[in-house]
Design an enzyme around this catalytic site. Sequence first.
Site, PDB file in Angstrom:
ATOM      1  N   ASP A 185      39.787  36.181  30.007  1.00  0.00           N
ATOM      2  CA  ASP A 185      38.604  35.744  30.745  1.00  0.00           C
ATOM      3  C   ASP A 185      37.484  35.479  29.747  1.00  0.00           C
ATOM      4  O   ASP A 185      37.071  36.374  29.009  1.00  0.00           O
ATOM      5  CB  ASP A 185      38.194  36.821  31.757  1.00  0.00           C
ATOM      6  CG  ASP A 185      37.155  36.313  32.746  1.00  0.00           C
ATOM      7  OD1 ASP A 185      36.934  35.089  32.812  1.00  0.00           O
ATOM      8  OD2 ASP A 185      36.571  37.148  33.460  1.00  0.00           O
ATOM      9  N   HIS A 188      24.717  32.314  33.073  1.00  0.00           N
ATOM     10  CA  HIS A 188      25.241  33.589  33.581  1.00  0.00           C
ATOM     11  C   HIS A 188      25.076  34.697  32.538  1.00  0.00           C
ATOM     12  O   HIS A 188      24.627  35.799  32.852  1.00  0.00           O
ATOM     13  CB  HIS A 188      26.716  33.423  33.958  1.00  0.00           C
ATOM     14  CG  HIS A 188      27.397  34.708  34.338  1.00  0.00           C
ATOM     15  ND1 HIS A 188      27.168  35.352  35.532  1.00  0.00           N
ATOM     16  CD2 HIS A 188      28.301  35.476  33.671  1.00  0.00           C
ATOM     17  CE1 HIS A 188      27.901  36.463  35.592  1.00  0.00           C
ATOM     18  NE2 HIS A 188      28.592  36.557  34.478  1.00  0.00           N
ATOM     19  N   GLU A 248      32.959  36.500  41.270  1.00  0.00           N
ATOM     20  CA  GLU A 248      32.549  35.625  40.169  1.00  0.00           C
ATOM     21  C   GLU A 248      33.197  34.266  40.362  1.00  0.00           C
ATOM     22  O   GLU A 248      34.430  34.163  40.461  1.00  0.00           O
ATOM     23  CB  GLU A 248      32.932  36.234  38.805  1.00  0.00           C
ATOM     24  CG  GLU A 248      32.117  37.480  38.493  1.00  0.00           C
ATOM     25  CD  GLU A 248      32.209  37.942  37.041  1.00  0.00           C
ATOM     26  OE1 GLU A 248      33.259  37.679  36.391  1.00  0.00           O
ATOM     27  OE2 GLU A 248      31.233  38.558  36.554  1.00  0.00           O
ATOM     28  N   GLU A 264      34.650  31.114  39.161  1.00  0.00           N
ATOM     29  CA  GLU A 264      35.233  30.686  37.881  1.00  0.00           C
ATOM     30  C   GLU A 264      36.290  29.610  38.125  1.00  0.00           C
ATOM     31  O   GLU A 264      36.760  29.415  39.238  1.00  0.00           O
ATOM     32  CB  GLU A 264      35.905  31.880  37.163  1.00  0.00           C
ATOM     33  CG  GLU A 264      34.969  33.066  36.978  1.00  0.00           C
ATOM     34  CD  GLU A 264      35.422  34.045  35.910  1.00  0.00           C
ATOM     35  OE1 GLU A 264      36.250  33.663  35.054  1.00  0.00           O
ATOM     36  OE2 GLU A 264      34.941  35.188  35.934  1.00  0.00           O
ATOM     37  N   ASP A 305      36.942  36.145  40.023  1.00  0.00           N
ATOM     38  CA  ASP A 305      37.127  37.368  39.231  1.00  0.00           C
ATOM     39  C   ASP A 305      36.251  38.466  39.844  1.00  0.00           C
ATOM     40  O   ASP A 305      35.110  38.670  39.450  1.00  0.00           O
ATOM     41  CB  ASP A 305      36.719  37.087  37.776  1.00  0.00           C
ATOM     42  CG  ASP A 305      36.777  38.332  36.910  1.00  0.00           C
ATOM     43  OD1 ASP A 305      37.602  39.210  37.191  1.00  0.00           O
ATOM     44  OD2 ASP A 305      35.982  38.418  35.953  1.00  0.00           O
ATOM     45  N   ARG A 327      30.168  46.049  39.811  1.00  0.00           N
ATOM     46  CA  ARG A 327      29.063  46.056  38.840  1.00  0.00           C
ATOM     47  C   ARG A 327      28.649  47.454  38.417  1.00  0.00           C
ATOM     48  O   ARG A 327      28.187  47.655  37.290  1.00  0.00           O
ATOM     49  CB  ARG A 327      27.857  45.326  39.429  1.00  0.00           C
ATOM     50  CG  ARG A 327      28.112  43.884  39.798  1.00  0.00           C
ATOM     51  CD  ARG A 327      28.579  43.072  38.617  1.00  0.00           C
ATOM     52  NE  ARG A 327      28.763  41.663  38.991  1.00  0.00           N
ATOM     53  CZ  ARG A 327      29.353  40.777  38.217  1.00  0.00           C
ATOM     54  NH1 ARG A 327      29.844  41.134  37.041  1.00  0.00           N
ATOM     55  NH2 ARG A 327      29.486  39.534  38.614  1.00  0.00           N
ATOM     56  N   GLN A 349      31.238  48.684  36.045  1.00  0.00           N
ATOM     57  CA  GLN A 349      31.052  47.892  34.820  1.00  0.00           C
ATOM     58  C   GLN A 349      29.897  48.420  33.972  1.00  0.00           C
ATOM     59  O   GLN A 349      30.017  48.558  32.747  1.00  0.00           O
ATOM     60  CB  GLN A 349      30.793  46.433  35.222  1.00  0.00           C
ATOM     61  CG  GLN A 349      30.666  45.458  34.057  1.00  0.00           C
ATOM     62  CD  GLN A 349      30.434  44.013  34.546  1.00  0.00           C
ATOM     63  OE1 GLN A 349      30.405  43.745  35.743  1.00  0.00           O
ATOM     64  NE2 GLN A 349      30.282  43.104  33.604  1.00  0.00           N
ATOM     65  N   LYS A 376      37.051  45.205  36.508  1.00  0.00           N
ATOM     66  CA  LYS A 376      37.559  43.852  36.704  1.00  0.00           C
ATOM     67  C   LYS A 376      39.041  43.826  37.067  1.00  0.00           C
ATOM     68  O   LYS A 376      39.545  42.794  37.492  1.00  0.00           O
ATOM     69  CB  LYS A 376      37.395  43.057  35.400  1.00  0.00           C
ATOM     70  CG  LYS A 376      35.976  42.983  34.880  1.00  0.00           C
ATOM     71  CD  LYS A 376      35.225  41.883  35.564  1.00  0.00           C
ATOM     72  CE  LYS A 376      33.900  41.627  34.859  1.00  0.00           C
ATOM     73  NZ  LYS A 376      33.244  40.446  35.431  1.00  0.00           N
ATOM     74  N   THR A 411      42.001  39.818  41.119  1.00  0.00           N
ATOM     75  CA  THR A 411      41.542  38.489  40.712  1.00  0.00           C
ATOM     76  C   THR A 411      42.289  37.517  41.612  1.00  0.00           C
ATOM     77  O   THR A 411      43.493  37.684  41.819  1.00  0.00           O
ATOM     78  CB  THR A 411      41.906  38.191  39.241  1.00  0.00           C
ATOM     79  OG1 THR A 411      41.384  39.237  38.420  1.00  0.00           O
ATOM     80  CG2 THR A 411      41.349  36.861  38.770  1.00  0.00           C
ATOM     81  N   GLU A 447      23.452  37.920  40.136  1.00  0.00           N
ATOM     82  CA  GLU A 447      22.386  36.996  39.730  1.00  0.00           C
ATOM     83  C   GLU A 447      21.548  36.556  40.924  1.00  0.00           C
ATOM     84  O   GLU A 447      20.316  36.543  40.857  1.00  0.00           O
ATOM     85  CB  GLU A 447      22.996  35.760  39.070  1.00  0.00           C
ATOM     86  CG  GLU A 447      23.690  36.037  37.763  1.00  0.00           C
ATOM     87  CD  GLU A 447      24.429  34.808  37.282  1.00  0.00           C
ATOM     88  OE1 GLU A 447      23.793  33.878  36.781  1.00  0.00           O
ATOM     89  OE2 GLU A 447      25.663  34.767  37.434  1.00  0.00           O
TER      90      GLU A 447
HETATM   91 CA    CA Z   1      34.646  37.017  34.762  1.00  0.00          CA
END
Ligand code: CA
Length: 436
Positions: free
Chosen positions: A136, A143, A208, A210, A242, A246, A249, A262, A266, A382
């Site tokens: 990844d 971002h 996420e 992606e 993904d 948070r 993380q 993570k 996915t 975000e």
């Molecule tokens: Ca990612």
Amino acid sequence: MYSLNETHDPKLTSWVESANEAMSDFPIQNLPFAVFRRHGSNEPFRGGVAIGTQILDLVAAGGQLNGLDPAVAEAASQERLNRLMALGPAAWSALRMVLSQALRSGSATRDRLRGCLVTQAEAEYRVPARIGDFTDFYTSIHHATNVGRLFRPENPLLPNYQWLPIGYHGRCSSIGVSGQRFHRPLGQLKPPDMAEPVLGPSRRVDYELELGLYVGPGNEPGERIALDDAEAHVFGISLLNDWSARDIQAWEYQPLGPFLAKSFATTVSPWIVTLEALTPYRVAWSRPEEHPRPLHYLDSTANRQAGAFDITLEVLLQTASMQSAQVAPQRVSLGNFHHAFWTVAQMVTHHTVNGCNLQPGDLLATGTQSGPNETEMGALIELTQGGKRPIRLANGEHRTFLEDGDSVVIRGWCEREGRPRIGFGEVVGTLLPARD
Ligand code: CA
């Protein structure tokens, strides 16, 4: 890079009428690949090509496709697409040409192929490749800056960012295809006001936005892939979500990067759009003047002139109460892959500069794609400024992070004056309550 040919001709239409509708994701100029079977059946999964609302079954159609090398036909009809991916651009182009000729209006094989169609609404899919490794990346500087500011307000963008495509090695076992449903993960949480961490369900589950790149032919250990050869090692692009916890993380990510935040899920879209299909939608790659030119191995004329792709990317949210009231998913952001700080080719080249070998079916994700504007942010962390500013939905609900029962839908498509719209379909995933 591919040149335009008759398969991209905007005037082409298909005898599959639904492919000719202006808003179809899958006109005859697209022809993406997936593996599928009829929903709820015991049929083997096999390769298929999207055309309008239908799938051309490549097992059933194999012998009917005039001029197709039997080895290519066989590789494309497998239960995973790794063998097709391994064949490389000449074989993929030949297959695309045969499919375009067979599916276009006036095709002599129309009557024989009609019986090889399966309606997409009646199909189920699986992850289209046996993914050996999942990397990844982190290619959106918007971002990286937005998230960096939340985790490290004094130092949002680390100095290496503008010199190399940052990435980490992800987990393959928990990659699922669109429709994936997974439980809210547990993990170690340590809010700033607590002296010690606790084990508990994540309270900050996020998505996420992606794209996923499937590797085609690999490279030998020790062999580097040059920038202008890199795209010959990419079969195509899909949508990818993904999922990220948070709070897990924030506590675990230093010093070695994301791990359990993570690796619980996915989700990928079933359809892979080939780079050849994306050729008309290429754009120049550039970056603001204040950033240095890339090192030599990450820079070329071709990459600067047309290394980026104009792919519109949309995220929609459907809460459990919206679902029970049959309210359609609501858009929460709309961005574009052309904002990426690094290109597809740069990711591949950098990945192999140390001699690391890629293999057919490996998955490279682009990292969350956010643009410069607030409406273009590709993750809730975000959009909500780290959970401080909830987003309001049309039905009056609010979200900072995902609630149990929320479904996230990602869609992507390309549009350009004088060209048909081509789409990626969608990837959907649903967060279930934590397990007891
Ligand atoms: Ca990612």
